[in-house]
Design a protein around this motif. Structure first.
Motif, PDB file in Angstrom:
ATOM      1  N   LYS A 138      44.062  42.253  37.503  1.00  0.00           N
ATOM      2  CA  LYS A 138      43.154  43.358  37.810  1.00  0.00           C
ATOM      3  C   LYS A 138      42.277  43.088  39.028  1.00  0.00           C
ATOM      4  O   LYS A 138      42.014  43.992  39.816  1.00  0.00           O
ATOM      5  CB  LYS A 138      42.272  43.654  36.602  1.00  0.00           C
ATOM      6  CG  LYS A 138      43.040  44.145  35.385  1.00  0.00           C
ATOM      7  CD  LYS A 138      42.094  44.444  34.234  1.00  0.00           C
ATOM      8  CE  LYS A 138      42.852  44.960  33.020  1.00  0.00           C
ATOM      9  NZ  LYS A 138      41.941  45.253  31.877  1.00  0.00           N
ATOM     10  N   SER A 139      41.814  41.852  39.169  1.00  0.00           N
ATOM     11  CA  SER A 139      40.824  41.583  40.217  1.00  0.00           C
ATOM     12  C   SER A 139      41.229  40.513  41.207  1.00  0.00           C
ATOM     13  O   SER A 139      40.446  40.151  42.078  1.00  0.00           O
ATOM     14  CB  SER A 139      39.483  41.194  39.578  1.00  0.00           C
ATOM     15  OG  SER A 139      39.629  40.041  38.766  1.00  0.00           O
ATOM     16  N   GLY A 140      42.431  39.978  41.102  1.00  0.00           N
ATOM     17  CA  GLY A 140      42.869  38.972  42.060  1.00  0.00           C
ATOM     18  C   GLY A 140      42.625  37.557  41.586  1.00  0.00           C
ATOM     19  O   GLY A 140      42.191  37.311  40.459  1.00  0.00           O
ATOM     20  N   ASN A 141      42.893  36.615  42.465  1.00  0.00           N
ATOM     21  CA  ASN A 141      42.808  35.195  42.119  1.00  0.00           C
ATOM     22  C   ASN A 141      41.365  34.748  41.915  1.00  0.00           C
ATOM     23  O   ASN A 141      40.498  35.026  42.738  1.00  0.00           O
ATOM     24  CB  ASN A 141      43.458  34.358  43.215  1.00  0.00           C
ATOM     25  CG  ASN A 141      44.919  34.683  43.395  1.00  0.00           C
ATOM     26  OD1 ASN A 141      45.649  34.843  42.428  1.00  0.00           O
ATOM     27  ND2 ASN A 141      45.365  34.796  44.642  1.00  0.00           N
ATOM     28  N   GLN A 142      41.150  34.031  40.827  1.00  0.00           N
ATOM     29  CA  GLN A 142      39.827  33.500  40.499  1.00  0.00           C
ATOM     30  C   GLN A 142      39.929  31.989  40.364  1.00  0.00           C
ATOM     31  O   GLN A 142      40.796  31.482  39.650  1.00  0.00           O
ATOM     32  CB  GLN A 142      39.314  34.116  39.193  1.00  0.00           C
ATOM     33  CG  GLN A 142      39.197  35.622  39.236  1.00  0.00           C
ATOM     34  CD  GLN A 142      38.950  36.238  37.866  1.00  0.00           C
ATOM     35  OE1 GLN A 142      39.105  35.584  36.844  1.00  0.00           O
ATOM     36  NE2 GLN A 142      38.565  37.500  37.845  1.00  0.00           N
ATOM     37  N   GLY A 143      39.054  31.265  41.056  1.00  0.00           N
ATOM     38  CA  GLY A 143      39.099  29.819  41.028  1.00  0.00           C
ATOM     39  C   GLY A 143      37.821  29.205  40.495  1.00  0.00           C
ATOM     40  O   GLY A 143      36.763  29.840  40.494  1.00  0.00           O
ATOM     41  N   ARG A 195      33.916  18.859  38.028  1.00  0.00           N
ATOM     42  CA  ARG A 195      33.827  17.484  38.507  1.00  0.00           C
ATOM     43  C   ARG A 195      33.033  16.652  37.513  1.00  0.00           C
ATOM     44  O   ARG A 195      31.936  17.030  37.099  1.00  0.00           O
ATOM     45  CB  ARG A 195      33.158  17.458  39.882  1.00  0.00           C
ATOM     46  CG  ARG A 195      33.365  16.177  40.680  1.00  0.00           C
ATOM     47  CD  ARG A 195      32.656  16.262  42.032  1.00  0.00           C
ATOM     48  NE  ARG A 195      33.079  17.411  42.809  1.00  0.00           N
ATOM     49  CZ  ARG A 195      34.128  17.422  43.629  1.00  0.00           C
ATOM     50  NH1 ARG A 195      34.851  16.335  43.773  1.00  0.00           N
ATOM     51  NH2 ARG A 195      34.434  18.509  44.296  1.00  0.00           N
ATOM     52  N   ASP A 196      33.620  15.542  37.108  1.00  0.00           N
ATOM     53  CA  ASP A 196      32.957  14.577  36.237  1.00  0.00           C
ATOM     54  C   ASP A 196      32.353  15.233  34.986  1.00  0.00           C
ATOM     55  O   ASP A 196      31.210  14.998  34.628  1.00  0.00           O
ATOM     56  CB  ASP A 196      31.874  13.818  37.000  1.00  0.00           C
ATOM     57  CG  ASP A 196      31.509  12.497  36.314  1.00  0.00           C
ATOM     58  OD1 ASP A 196      32.301  12.024  35.475  1.00  0.00           O
ATOM     59  OD2 ASP A 196      30.431  11.961  36.626  1.00  0.00           O
ATOM     60  N   GLY A 197      33.147  16.082  34.346  1.00  0.00           N
ATOM     61  CA  GLY A 197      32.744  16.649  33.072  1.00  0.00           C
ATOM     62  C   GLY A 197      31.924  17.913  33.138  1.00  0.00           C
ATOM     63  O   GLY A 197      31.495  18.419  32.094  1.00  0.00           O
ATOM     64  N   ALA A 198      31.693  18.442  34.319  1.00  0.00           N
ATOM     65  CA  ALA A 198      30.873  19.651  34.439  1.00  0.00           C
ATOM     66  C   ALA A 198      31.524  20.624  35.419  1.00  0.00           C
ATOM     67  O   ALA A 198      32.070  20.218  36.453  1.00  0.00           O
ATOM     68  CB  ALA A 198      29.468  19.307  34.911  1.00  0.00           C
ATOM     69  N   VAL A 199      31.465  21.914  35.114  1.00  0.00           N
ATOM     70  CA  VAL A 199      31.962  22.939  36.019  1.00  0.00           C
ATOM     71  C   VAL A 199      30.883  23.191  37.061  1.00  0.00           C
ATOM     72  O   VAL A 199      29.766  23.591  36.744  1.00  0.00           O
ATOM     73  CB  VAL A 199      32.292  24.232  35.262  1.00  0.00           C
ATOM     74  CG1 VAL A 199      32.709  25.325  36.240  1.00  0.00           C
ATOM     75  CG2 VAL A 199      33.403  23.987  34.242  1.00  0.00           C
ATOM     76  N   GLU A 200      31.210  22.943  38.321  1.00  0.00           N
ATOM     77  CA  GLU A 200      30.197  23.034  39.372  1.00  0.00           C
ATOM     78  C   GLU A 200      30.309  24.296  40.218  1.00  0.00           C
ATOM     79  O   GLU A 200      29.383  24.627  40.963  1.00  0.00           O
ATOM     80  CB  GLU A 200      30.257  21.810  40.288  1.00  0.00           C
ATOM     81  CG  GLU A 200      31.527  21.678  41.101  1.00  0.00           C
ATOM     82  CD  GLU A 200      31.488  20.495  42.062  1.00  0.00           C
ATOM     83  OE1 GLU A 200      32.156  20.564  43.101  1.00  0.00           O
ATOM     84  OE2 GLU A 200      30.799  19.506  41.768  1.00  0.00           O
ATOM     85  N   ALA A 201      31.429  25.003  40.133  1.00  0.00           N
ATOM     86  CA  ALA A 201      31.587  26.223  40.922  1.00  0.00           C
ATOM     87  C   ALA A 201      32.587  27.137  40.238  1.00  0.00           C
ATOM     88  O   ALA A 201      33.585  26.681  39.679  1.00  0.00           O
ATOM     89  CB  ALA A 201      32.053  25.902  42.338  1.00  0.00           C
ATOM     90  N   GLY A 202      32.292  28.426  40.280  1.00  0.00           N
ATOM     91  CA  GLY A 202      33.192  29.414  39.711  1.00  0.00           C
ATOM     92  C   GLY A 202      33.221  30.662  40.558  1.00  0.00           C
ATOM     93  O   GLY A 202      32.545  30.751  41.585  1.00  0.00           O
ATOM     94  N   ASP A 203      34.022  31.626  40.151  1.00  0.00           N
ATOM     95  CA  ASP A 203      34.168  32.890  40.874  1.00  0.00           C
ATOM     96  C   ASP A 203      34.589  32.651  42.322  1.00  0.00           C
ATOM     97  O   ASP A 203      34.130  33.337  43.236  1.00  0.00           O
ATOM     98  CB  ASP A 203      32.878  33.703  40.806  1.00  0.00           C
ATOM     99  CG  ASP A 203      33.094  35.168  41.180  1.00  0.00           C
ATOM    100  OD1 ASP A 203      34.219  35.658  40.997  1.00  0.00           O
ATOM    101  OD2 ASP A 203      32.143  35.809  41.675  1.00  0.00           O
ATOM    102  N   LEU A 204      35.457  31.658  42.521  1.00  0.00           N
ATOM    103  CA  LEU A 204      35.974  31.367  43.852  1.00  0.00           C
ATOM    104  C   LEU A 204      37.233  32.195  44.102  1.00  0.00           C
ATOM    105  O   LEU A 204      37.803  32.780  43.184  1.00  0.00           O
ATOM    106  CB  LEU A 204      36.281  29.876  43.975  1.00  0.00           C
ATOM    107  CG  LEU A 204      35.125  28.937  43.638  1.00  0.00           C
ATOM    108  CD1 LEU A 204      35.581  27.484  43.699  1.00  0.00           C
ATOM    109  CD2 LEU A 204      33.947  29.166  44.587  1.00  0.00           C
ATOM    110  N   HIS A 205      37.667  32.224  45.352  1.00  0.00           N
ATOM    111  CA  HIS A 205      38.805  33.066  45.710  1.00  0.00           C
ATOM    112  C   HIS A 205      39.832  32.248  46.489  1.00  0.00           C
ATOM    113  O   HIS A 205      39.964  32.392  47.711  1.00  0.00           O
ATOM    114  CB  HIS A 205      38.331  34.266  46.525  1.00  0.00           C
ATOM    115  CG  HIS A 205      37.329  35.103  45.800  1.00  0.00           C
ATOM    116  ND1 HIS A 205      37.680  35.958  44.782  1.00  0.00           N
ATOM    117  CD2 HIS A 205      35.971  35.184  45.908  1.00  0.00           C
ATOM    118  CE1 HIS A 205      36.601  36.540  44.299  1.00  0.00           C
ATOM    119  NE2 HIS A 205      35.554  36.092  44.961  1.00  0.00           N
ATOM    120  N   PRO A 206      40.580  31.384  45.793  1.00  0.00           N
ATOM    121  CA  PRO A 206      41.575  30.543  46.481  1.00  0.00           C
ATOM    122  C   PRO A 206      42.643  31.390  47.156  1.00  0.00           C
ATOM    123  O   PRO A 206      43.095  32.403  46.629  1.00  0.00           O
ATOM    124  CB  PRO A 206      42.168  29.719  45.325  1.00  0.00           C
ATOM    125  CG  PRO A 206      41.941  30.557  44.103  1.00  0.00           C
ATOM    126  CD  PRO A 206      40.622  31.223  44.331  1.00  0.00           C
ATOM    127  N   GLY A 207      43.027  30.960  48.343  1.00  0.00           N
ATOM    128  CA  GLY A 207      44.013  31.708  49.104  1.00  0.00           C
ATOM    129  C   GLY A 207      43.412  32.777  49.989  1.00  0.00           C
ATOM    130  O   GLY A 207      44.115  33.398  50.778  1.00  0.00           O
TER     131      GLY A 207
END
Length: 318
Positions: free
Chosen positions: A239-244, A248-260
């Motif tokens: 529906k909304s495209g690629n989401q990345g 790192r080291d047990g914690a999510v440090e970034a979201g809602d990225l757009h790989p590609g």
């Protein structure tokens, strides 16, 4: 200013019709702006070389910026070689430094057409940049092209299948049970199907996949996988495209990225280069981020080394 006022009413994604664009310009269409941005920037990636040349001859500055980049940068980034040549012929500067310290000309040296511009003395790629470009071409070729809407994966650096399964607290699924499921994965309850993932060891680490869902990108999966290392999660949302996402080291440090997708204005040199090398190649981008070096697409397409079932808990949170 509206599309009616600027003369571009009805223009959509395709800017390749030279006769139509010239007619509009002769009728008073503004070569400097339209409701979606600068016409020359749009034509640089969505138009023909003839349209680009027409617009370039009518603007006040062929190197005017939009989003911090020139139209020539847009053409190079998107692989529109003939449009880039048309812009350079109209006076655009290939060596004007832009995002991450890269110029369009130097960026092109890492791509499939390094001969695109005459290269000034002393300008080139570093050893590391050349190696990244070579690996980018190899990785894209190794993975190939495949449809992956609705597909999820996590690329994990430095651990193998056995360690990934241990960290996830997952259990192997019997072949007969998995075979029955794979006959119709969408016929099962989502809570059940999201718990089933494949895991495969590749040079540099391992890959967790789910061809029918987003579980590998969930925080409760990425976080344990990344303990003492790092990983990149991808969900190809139909529906909304690629989401990345990055953990790192047990914690999510970034979201809602757009790989590609394209690079951002505040990206550093390495990120800009990777955004160019893996433009429209979200899966390859995820592998490259984690430093994985597969020789084929099996870790993405299957069959995996092992199918496992995740513990029965909410994996949306660590």
């Amino acid at each position: 200013m509206t599309a009616l006022e600027d003369g571009w009413d009805g223009m959509g994604w395709d800017w390749s019709d030279h006769a139509d664009v010239r007619r509009r310009l002769d009728g008073g269409a503004d070569p400097e702006r339209w409701s979606g941005g600068r016409p020359l920037h749009r034509a640089a990636w969505a138009g023909s070389a003839e349209v680009v040349a027409e617009l370039a001859g009518r603007v006040a500055d062929v190197d005017a910026l939009e989003g911090g980049v020139t139209a020539l940068w847009v053409a190079v980034l998107d692989g529109k070689t003939e449009n880039a040549r048309a812009l350079a012929a109209a006076g655009a500067d290939p060596w004007r430094v832009s995002l991450g310290g890269w110029s369009p000309g130097r960026l092109s040296l890492a791509g499939p057409t390094p001969e695109l511009f005459a290269v000034p003395a002393g300008v080139g790629l570093s050893l590391g940049e050349r190696a990244a470009a070579e690996e980018g071409r190899r990785l894209v070729a190794a993975l190939g092209e495949f449809p992956y809407d609705g597909f999820g994966l996590a690329c994990v650096a430095g651990i193998d299948t056995a360690e990934a399964v241990r960290r996830l607290g997952a259990e192997p699924v019997p072949d007969d049970v998995m075979g029955e499921f794979l006959d119709d994965p969408y016929g099962y309850d989502m809570d059940e199907s999201l718990r089933l993932v494949g895991v495969t060891t590749v040079p540099g680490g391992c890959v967790v996949t789910q061809p029918w869902g987003y579980a590998p990108q969930m925080r409760g999966v990425l976080a344990p996988l990344s303990a003492g290392t790092f990983c990149y999660g991808l969900y190809a949302n139909p529906k909304s495209g690629n989401q990345g996402g990055i953990a790192r080291d047990g914690a999510v440090e970034a979201g809602d990225l757009h790989p590609g997708g394209g690079p951002n204005e505040d990206d550093g040199p390495e990120e800009v280069l990777n955004s160019y090398l893996y433009r429209y190649r979200a899966v390859a981008y995820a592998y490259a981020f984690a430093g994985l070096r597969p020789t084929d697409a099996r870790s993405a397409l299957g069959p995996p080394d092992v199918w496992v079932e995740l513990p029965d808990r909410d994996h949306r949170h660590p």
